[in-house]
Design an enzyme around this catalytic site. Structure first.
Site, PDB file in Angstrom:
ATOM      1  N   THR A  24       0.834  -1.199   0.000  1.00 14.80           N
ATOM      2  CA  THR A  24       0.000   0.000   0.000  1.00 14.80           C
ATOM      3  C   THR A  24       0.872   1.252   0.000  1.00 14.80           C
ATOM      4  O   THR A  24       0.589   2.232  -0.705  1.00 14.80           O
ATOM      5  CB  THR A  24      -0.909   0.005   1.248  1.00 14.80           C
ATOM      6  OG1 THR A  24      -1.724  -1.170   1.203  1.00 14.80           O
ATOM      7  CG2 THR A  24      -1.795   1.241   1.286  1.00 14.80           C
ATOM      8  N   HIS A  32       2.058   1.867  -3.388  1.00 10.38           N
ATOM      9  CA  HIS A  32       1.027   2.495  -4.226  1.00 10.38           C
ATOM     10  C   HIS A  32       1.003   4.018  -3.987  1.00 10.38           C
ATOM     11  O   HIS A  32       0.907   4.798  -4.926  1.00 10.38           O
ATOM     12  CB  HIS A  32      -0.361   1.925  -3.914  1.00 10.38           C
ATOM     13  CG  HIS A  32      -0.573   0.530  -4.413  1.00 10.38           C
ATOM     14  ND1 HIS A  32      -0.468   0.195  -5.737  1.00 10.38           N
ATOM     15  CD2 HIS A  32      -0.883  -0.622  -3.760  1.00 10.38           C
ATOM     16  CE1 HIS A  32      -0.722  -1.109  -5.891  1.00 10.38           C
ATOM     17  NE2 HIS A  32      -0.959  -1.629  -4.699  1.00 10.38           N
TER      18      HIS A  32
END
Lengths: 344, 344, 344, 344
Positions: free
Chosen positions: A40, A43
């Site tokens: 995450t 990202h």
């Protein structure tokens, strides 16, 4: 204090200064000792479509960590200053039907640290005392820093009993590899991993897979069938989020099997509902977060029993201020789990 | 004997003569008394793509029936001539892993009467003695003729406990409507049906639905949320096979809910895997056939307790030789379940 | 043929001659290659109260075996002469509700070989073809001979998921020790065994127990609590049938735990129902026989993966005609599992 | 304020004055509107052995109630003054393994209002805000006052799916009768009640039983077997705590059945472990309290759908100061549930 920020929309992260936060009455202030970099975070670093929609800079990111309680709000029960703790990064509302029935992992109004509010890539973080997880002395900091992703893997493996069964795991990223290790610990009879990256296939074999195949190889189906009397796997752990892997994974399951699916595809997917789900009498279980705190108890037991496999999966430990190198290693597929370590 | 045939590729069925079959050593010969027309028969009648691939004419079709044993092979244990029986139309291999573990409903080598071999739209049929279901006197012939589709509904409802729960049922064809009746019998707290056909919505209300809505109506989501504190349904029974219904059904489920899916889409479908399956922590269960013979015991209990609702769903009883009218009524959506009755 | 008989009421067994049996149409004739001695055989040998009520001499005893098919009845499908097989010794009726729903292990009219009809302590045995279990080449005869007791252990372990859990096993007789090995294979996090016999405690440690204690020791409760944060074990496998062990086992379970109970006490027992069952919110599962044939598939997987632990538990291999020595070793607690081997 | 006290050891209760309590920071102050008398209150009234060991006078008793929030502590989130609420009377520690995993009903350090601390038989009560249950307008006060015992019944019924099954319920006291009503609502196919008191048997029939028998009658076993093809019941709900009823109930279950047991025997009991638990392959589930707050959601749904049956079971509504009459009616078996109503 020092912290790693997403300062503004766009690629990259910045190292900067922020005031030490103050705990609310139910919160504690924690001095961070180590923190893991998650997919995450990658990202957000790369500023993909999901990040653009969800993240509101400026924001301190990071949600996997271990630290030490340095102060506590007046209503923060059962906490001692000095205690070493990790913490569940999903801050639940505590009042919805899900929260009131022991299903906080699907709380309808969850906030995630490092995503919806400031995170743990900083010298200090404040968090609700109910979210703390006291860490036993036997577990070193760099292990305790990865309770969160290990917990995703544990939640997936424990969603369906695997003892004595033939498992298929699609995707050997960090969580997929933790799932291999956990599935071995939890008694899977044989584990087949499908993963395109040869380096990750090799690690999969090191942490417990019996077979690690390239999903693009022609012989994959033949191999799986050979190990299963022509029936297919009994349980699928889908850890990749790749539409092709989901399709292949479901296809390689036997009738009556169970697919525990954690990987999130970037978009809608197409599946052969009739053939793969209905005629097979399949069960599919969507996995989100970690069960609070069942998954944490299970993960702690695993950490206490199987330190060696965790060590293999934490491929890099870097000083906090060398975070850029950690992100690069991950972006190039050269690391599995990178832990950043603070020097207070 | 007289029988209803698919004589050659193409639309339609023919009424003709065939020799009375002779039972093998493990089989019995049954004089058929009544038989139900299934959606599958309608597909064969209309000669759709599935039929073209699966059916090899000439074939006597039909697989839902009740009759009377008139002869038994030498190894057909526990059968008496004169006994009134229905029968499971899935002839399992008896030797595969599924069959050996009580999961014959997902047998890897199943043959279906009226599809893979001659069926029950005839004066006589031969079937394996193990497939017989003796029918108690309290259940009339036209009810006993529909054990098979009622069983599909029962299997779907019983796949997940529904007692006290808010149910959503998508699709109110014959099996969907049986599912409404069974879900009411099995203790669902409230039942919402989504079905485009207004006549079927009306019948849904008659057999137990609390609310029957047109899925195309704008207010559907609002209505479901109103009944569920804004959370969505707790269980979905997907009986339509319509891609739009599957999508809508999953969307109207709350977090942690269960979808039992029976309807077979004509093709691959697309779904929002991340949002509807993973983030929600959903469970999806594919339903195939009837559990042998758990589902039959459950269906018989239901028939003994709730004859009135079954009566409402058998909208037409026709003489065997008026079968054409039955197919027409079904094709035009003017019937729910049509039972053909023999006059020997 | 040669066979081991209970010829008449009273202690002991006799070696004698009997005609080779002839298979019925659904049966096969098997030349026995190896057979295990079970605790039940010991009861019959010793002619205890249970034997006096159940056994009708003359009877060939024995129910754990492996052999070779030498002839098959005309309706015995899927069998080849020459095939190496073990067999489920519970001959089910095939027609009761339990049998028709995949629960043959609790058939209401079961007959057990070596108990209700002639058994396998003989050169040949006839048995229903449906009861056969073909044995893969990788499994040697003396292992295949113990599918039955291993299956009892497997059924008990698999009745409740054990992956990652703290197990307590009361009783380390042959089946209890198989349960230790299976529980380790199936992913139990830690295994504590309670067993009075020091030799068996030692073997328990060899096949996978973390701790093996004398149940009479004062410190037992303290040890269990130390390993479980003061909560108690998560799963109990009760393999002893001793009233004191049942009481102690239930007492050492935490709230919400599960007890899988296989050991049969000689008489009624007393338990603290309120304190141990209700206030704790305990689940108790009675275990009988082996699931047909789920347990056999699981046992075979285990045998293929963990031959070493089975080897440790088959402490003695004796020629068929030295059976008396086998019974003596078992009566004196000097053997775990004794396998008798035929020389045809 | 006025309150009903156990002032000192010995039989009886006294009506007296007490200061209005003050809520702690996480608590609320509730003005009680109605309260139910429980069997536990009767035990305290009669000062039985259990009361002598557990109760420390002086104590305000009572734990089933509905009221209105009149003040809230500073940290009592999500509460509005004026809100009508019932409350879970088990005050959990919030920190033990059970509490942290959604199993507060088996908390290792629970305190019960009206037992371990002051209860609700008073004009006001203070309770933790987390224990509150907001009551919808459609549910009248005298119904909302019995959420607690209805919840015990609901927890028992929901512990094992009952849809379409043959149930046996032993004991038709208040909770047993609530269980009859709930089991009917939750889809039990047929319900047989065993209860010595003829008046309670009659009420059992009124709220949903198909058959209510005197357990002492010779024909009980015959009747149960007649309704179950000679197999026995599929689920037992043991609500009596009577050793004889437990024995009879287990005996009347079929193989593979499930017993959900709530009634607490006054002492240890003896059972035929081998015959009733092991050979039958039975599952026994001990039931304690109410699941927080799953059971409350389920109970509320039931209250919204089936007010008539609850009305039948609340046989008496009395003014608060006529509590003595309520206790007498209950002691003489002339009432099922007595609700005391406040006139502020």
């Amino acid at each position: 204090m020092k912290a790693i920020f997403k300062l503004s929309p766009g690629r990259g992260l910045a190292f900067g200064e922020a005031p030490v936060p103050e705990p609310g009455p139910r919160e504690v202030l924690i001095r961070v000792r180590a923190a893991g970099i998650c997919g995450t975070d990658l990202h957000i670093y790369g500023w993909d479509r999901w990040s653009q929609e969800r993240i509101r800079p400026p924001l301190i990111i990071g949600h996997e960590f271990v630290g030490e309680v340095v102060a506590a709000g007046g209503m923060a029960a059962k906490v001692e200053v000095g205690q070493r703790v990790s913490a569940e990064g999903h801050i639940t509302c505590g009042h919805c039907t899900y929260c009131r029935t022991g299903n906080g992992h699907i709380c309808r109004d969850v906030k995630i640290i490092g995503v919806d509010r400031d995170g743990c890539f900083a010298e200090y973080i404040c968090i609700d005392a109910n979210n703390l997880w006291p860490v036993p002395d036997e577990i070193p900091d760099h292990h305790a820093a990865v309770f969160d992703p290990l917990g995703n893997a544990m939640h997936t493996v424990m969603a369906e009993p695997v003892g004595g069964k033939l498992l298929l795991i699609t995707g050997a990223g960090a969580i997929g590899l933790f799932a291999v290790a956990v599935a071995r610990y939890a008694g899977a009879s044989r584990i087949i991993v499908l993963e395109p990256n040869p380096r990750k296939r090799e690690i999969a074999l090191q942490v417990g897979a019996d077979l690690a195949l390239n999903p693009a190889d022609k012989g994959v189906e033949r191999e799986v069938m050979k190990l299963s009397d022509g029936l297919g796997a009994e349980v699928l752990l889908e850890m990749s989020g790749s539409p092709a892997a989901i399709e292949q994974g479901l296809h390689l399951l036997r009738n009556g099997a169970c697919a525990c699916v954690l990987g999130i595809p970037p978009d809608r997917i197409t599946i052969d509902w009739g053939r793969e789900v209905i005629f097979k009498g399949l069960t599919i279980k969507g996995i989100n977060g970690r069960r609070m705190f069942d998954t944490w108890y299970q993960s702690q037991n695993f950490m206490l029993r199987d330190q060696e496999r965790i060590d293999r999966l934490i491929t890099h430990r870097l000083p906090f201020d060398e975070f850029e190198r950690g992100f690069e290693l991950l972006e190039h597929g050269q690391a599995v789990k990178v832990v950043l370590e603070m020097n207070h």
